[in-house]
Design an enzyme around this catalytic site. Structure first.
Site, PDB file in Angstrom:
ATOM      1  N   GLY A  46       0.839  -1.191   0.000  1.00  0.00           N
ATOM      2  CA  GLY A  46       0.000   0.000   0.000  1.00  0.00           C
ATOM      3  C   GLY A  46       0.877   1.245   0.000  1.00  0.00           C
ATOM      4  N   HIS A 141      -2.056   7.179   7.561  1.00  0.00           N
ATOM      5  CA  HIS A 141      -1.129   8.126   6.919  1.00  0.00           C
ATOM      6  C   HIS A 141      -1.828   9.443   6.586  1.00  0.00           C
ATOM      7  CE1 HIS A 141       2.743   6.203   6.365  1.00  0.00           C
ATOM      8  NE2 HIS A 141       2.207   5.095   5.877  1.00  0.00           N
TER       9      HIS A 141
HETATM   10 ZN    ZN Z   1       3.159   3.299   5.718  1.00  0.00          ZN
END
Ligand code: ZN
Length: 184
Positions: A46, A141
């Site tokens: 990812g 994030h």
């Molecule tokens: Zn990460």
């Protein structure tokens, strides 16, 4: 499109909250392609936009395994709308080269997001699967939260960071997940 430089722990964008996307424009589609190109070049599962220095709420995931082939997925303005259970797993991050540590995550989640065509969708990821853990990791994030903030053992994580010449833990960023940890 292009393989971008992945920011490393210590760089500002990784700790900044990202902004909502208002329109899935050409600019956003270019960003999505850059994210995939960069993620695959680094063999990642990812990658979130802030990791290439773009503070917009977009991430991509390809959690395919030999046992479970899955389509590459795009999440724009994602929201985790249901979460339950707890699971412990060893995690890493392209922004923390070679550094792995044990973290706690929800086992089952339901997420709502917009896809690359601007269509809203809802999906579930269950049983602490790679997909379920990856979505939580990437979603963090977008709020400037990093996997080390979920550390099960901060001292162990400190050692790992030191060994890999990365900056140390920011104690103020550590999340209080007592309830989640009690479910392990
Ligand atoms: Zn990460």
């Amino acid at each position: 499109m292009a393989i971008k430089r992945v920011l490393h722990y210590g760089e500002q964008s990784l700790r900044e909250p990202s902004k909502e996307v208002h329109k899935v424009s050409k600019k956003i589609n270019d960003l999505i392609r850059d994210l995939f190109d960069t993620m695959y070049a680094q063999n990642g599962v990812g990658l979130a936009a802030p990791q290439i220095g773009v503070n917009l709420r977009v991430f991509v995931v390809d959690a395919s395994t030999k046992e479970e082939p899955l389509e590459p997925m795009v999440f724009i303005n994602p929201k985790i709308i249901k979460k339950s259970g707890a699971v412990k797993s060893s995690e890493g991050c392209l922004s923390f080269p070679e550094a792995y540590t044990d973290v706690v995550r929800y086992k089952d989640i339901m997420v709502k997001a917009t896809n690359a065509h601007g269509k809203p969708f809802v999906m579930e990821a269950k049983d602490g699967s790679l997909l379920a853990r990856c979505i939580q990791h990437e979603n963090d994030h977008l709020d400037g939260i990093l996997f080390i903030d979920h550390s099960l053992n901060r001292f162990e994580t400190e050692e790992v960071l030191k060994k890999n010449n990365l900056p140390s833990i920011d104690p103020e960023k550590l999340l209080d997940e007592t309830e989640l940890k009690e479910q392990l």
